[in-house]
Write a protein that holds these residues in place. Structure first.
Motif, mmCIF file in Angstrom:
data_model
loop_
_atom_site.group_PDB
_atom_site.id
_atom_site.type_symbol
_atom_site.label_atom_id
_atom_site.label_comp_id
_atom_site.label_asym_id
_atom_site.label_seq_id
_atom_site.Cartn_x
_atom_site.Cartn_y
_atom_site.Cartn_z
ATOM 1 N N VAL A 92 3.674 13.587 19.920
ATOM 2 C CA VAL A 92 2.840 12.513 20.477
ATOM 3 C C VAL A 92 3.488 11.148 20.253
ATOM 4 O O VAL A 92 3.463 10.279 21.143
ATOM 5 C CB VAL A 92 1.429 12.547 19.855
ATOM 6 N N VAL A 93 4.095 10.957 19.080
ATOM 7 C CA VAL A 93 4.782 9.686 18.797
ATOM 8 C C VAL A 93 5.926 9.476 19.792
ATOM 9 O O VAL A 93 6.081 8.389 20.364
ATOM 10 C CB VAL A 93 5.308 9.655 17.347
ATOM 11 N N GLY A 94 6.748 10.515 20.006
ATOM 12 C CA GLY A 94 7.834 10.413 20.970
ATOM 13 C C GLY A 94 7.319 10.130 22.367
ATOM 14 O O GLY A 94 7.873 9.304 23.100
ATOM 15 N N PHE A 95 6.240 10.797 22.751
ATOM 16 C CA PHE A 95 5.610 10.588 24.051
ATOM 17 C C PHE A 95 5.138 9.143 24.188
ATOM 18 O O PHE A 95 5.354 8.491 25.220
ATOM 19 C CB PHE A 95 4.430 11.549 24.201
ATOM 20 N N GLY A 96 4.520 8.624 23.128
ATOM 21 C CA GLY A 96 4.016 7.258 23.167
ATOM 22 C C GLY A 96 5.121 6.230 23.306
ATOM 23 O O GLY A 96 5.012 5.284 24.089
ATOM 24 N N VAL A 97 6.205 6.407 22.544
ATOM 25 C CA VAL A 97 7.330 5.474 22.621
ATOM 26 C C VAL A 97 7.914 5.459 24.028
ATOM 27 O O VAL A 97 8.227 4.397 24.584
ATOM 28 C CB VAL A 97 8.419 5.839 21.594
ATOM 29 N N ALA A 98 8.050 6.635 24.634
ATOM 30 C CA ALA A 98 8.623 6.727 25.976
ATOM 31 C C ALA A 98 7.770 5.988 26.998
ATOM 32 O O ALA A 98 8.295 5.387 27.940
ATOM 33 C CB ALA A 98 8.769 8.190 26.386
ATOM 34 N N GLN A 99 6.442 5.992 26.840
ATOM 35 C CA GLN A 99 5.562 5.341 27.800
ATOM 36 C C GLN A 99 5.690 3.820 27.777
ATOM 37 O O GLN A 99 5.346 3.150 28.750
ATOM 38 C CB GLN A 99 4.098 5.734 27.546
ATOM 39 N N PHE A 100 6.207 3.271 26.671
ATOM 40 C CA PHE A 100 6.400 1.834 26.589
ATOM 41 C C PHE A 100 7.686 1.384 27.285
ATOM 42 O O PHE A 100 7.990 0.201 27.335
ATOM 43 C CB PHE A 100 6.428 1.361 25.133
ATOM 44 N N GLY A 101 8.448 2.345 27.797
ATOM 45 C CA GLY A 101 9.669 1.989 28.511
ATOM 46 C C GLY A 101 10.739 1.409 27.615
ATOM 47 O O GLY A 101 11.395 0.431 27.970
ATOM 48 N N LEU A 102 10.925 1.980 26.452
ATOM 49 C CA LEU A 102 11.851 1.441 25.461
ATOM 50 C C LEU A 102 13.241 2.057 25.519
ATOM 51 O O LEU A 102 14.008 1.950 24.568
ATOM 52 C CB LEU A 102 11.278 1.647 24.051
ATOM 53 N N LEU A 103 13.575 2.719 26.625
ATOM 54 C CA LEU A 103 14.850 3.420 26.686
ATOM 55 C C LEU A 103 16.059 2.522 26.438
ATOM 56 O O LEU A 103 16.965 2.908 25.694
ATOM 57 C CB LEU A 103 14.989 4.144 28.030
#
Length: 375
Positions: free
Chosen positions: A330-341
């Motif tokens: 869930v943490v990884g999923f959340g970080v990805a949704q912020f567009g932090l690539l």
């Protein structure tokens, strides 16, 4: 004969775990190879292999030490290898690994999700959810399943890379040869090339400490670690060299200079573009997912081992395993949704620098003094 087969089977299992750890979305897309090797000229044909030798040494010594001392989670390994300095360095590695656990799964969601969305034409968030479910399910079933999954994914990835690169290298061999000649004629200072290679190797040294330590138990003897990482070096070197050689076919094209996915430029300018483009997309997804599975599984084992001294990483998933793995996903999923690539990509370079004082130098000192401090 059976003993030899078991030895080879264990070696290949660990080799493929290493391969899937290294082969993420950045490798699959060609962006990492472009950034760390090809941008530094003709030296790329050598530095990509030397980087594998560096990682084979560190990975091999990690597995050797873990098998010798029966330490199969990374905290126990770190406490042992750092000795009296463990209160400082073990905790420093914990900090680095927390960063890794944020970075790698987020990259898997972001790169894999966007690629799957482009391939299937469905919403990005749904794609990241699909990838997250796969990572979660595989990660909760222990190290044995992770090894089997890594082997299956590695076979698919290796076959896919060969299907993509070999025909294009053969069809564009004149371009490859011409561009190698052009790179040879251009000034290419060896210092920056070696430093970039070293930084790539150090950034790749952080995850295996946590990941490979949990798989060392499959070896029958600590001495098998040398055999294992000779196999690992050969497999990883062959694949990275073929990938670099293939990309050399297009380094003179304007599209290559501007592209963040150079492997797509290779396919689009080579043979079988309509067939190979979806194959490349699938490879990027598999590369991202396989690396994330390794990382999440290692994180779950670390946390559950701390909570329960009798924890069995190959046992049936317990409630603790499910909860911890779910949180990490869930943490990884959340970080990805912020567009932090973009920020995440910079994080790999930072990890490379952080690994030098925490992993590269201490491990080398321990290896050189091992007969005195670890007889």
């Amino acid at each position: 004969m059976e003993k030899k087969n078991n030895r080879l089977s264990a070696a290949l299992g660990i080799t493929f775990v290493w391969f899937t750890t290294q082969f993420g979305g950045g490798f699959a897309s060609g962006a990492q190879l472009k950034s760390y090797f090809i941008n530094y000229g003709i030296w790329c044909l050598i530095t990509c292999i030397i980087a594998q030798a560096i990682n084979a040494f560190y990975n091999g010594y990690t597995v050797y030490y873990c098998k010798k001392h029966n330490t199969y989670n990374y905290r126990d390994f770190c406490d042992g290898i750092y000795g009296k300095f463990a209160p400082v360095f073990s905790n420093l590695y914990e900090i680095i690994y927390i960063v890794v656990l944020l970075v790698v799964p987020a990259v898997a969601y972001a790169t894999g999700g966007s690629t799957l969305s482009t391939l299937l034409g469905i919403p990005y968030m749904l794609c990241t959810l699909i990838i997250g479910v796969f990572i979660f399910v595989v990660s909760i079933y222990g190290t044995a399943i992770v090894r089997k999954t890594a082997t299956a994914l590695s076979v698919m990835i290796v076959v896919g890379l060969l299907v993509v690169f070999i025909p294009n290298i053969l069809a564009q061999w004149d371009s490859v040869r011409s561009n190698i000649g052009a790179l040879s004629a251009k000034p290419a200072p060896i210092g920056p090339a070696l430093f970039s290679m070293f930084l790539y190797a150090t950034s790749q040294s952080t995850p295996p400490v946590a990941i490979l330590s949990q798989h060392a138990s499959v070896l029958e003897d600590k001495k098998d670690s040398a055999f294992t990482f000779v196999i690992g070096f050969l497999v990883n070197s062959a694949m990275i060299f073929i990938s670099v050689l293939g990309l050399l076919a297009i380094v003179d094209l304007p599209e290559y200079a501007e592209s963040s996915l150079p492997i797509l430029v290779l396919v689009q300018n080579g043979v079988g573009g309509s067939i190979l483009t979806p194959i490349i997309s699938i490879l990027i997804i598999l590369g991202s997912v396989s690396t994330a599975v390794n990382m999440v599984s290692a994180g779950t084992i670390r946390v559950c081992s701390a909570l329960d001294k009798d924890f069995d990483p190959d046992g049936k998933p317990t409630k603790k395993v499910v909860i911890v793995t779910l949180i990490l996903c869930v943490v990884g999923f959340g970080v990805a949704q912020f567009g932090l690539l973009p920020l995440v990509n910079k994080g790999y370079g930072l990890l490379g620098y952080m690994a030098i004082p925490v992993i590269i130098i201490p491990f080398l000192i321990h290896f050189l003094l091992r007969k005195r401090i670890d007889p």
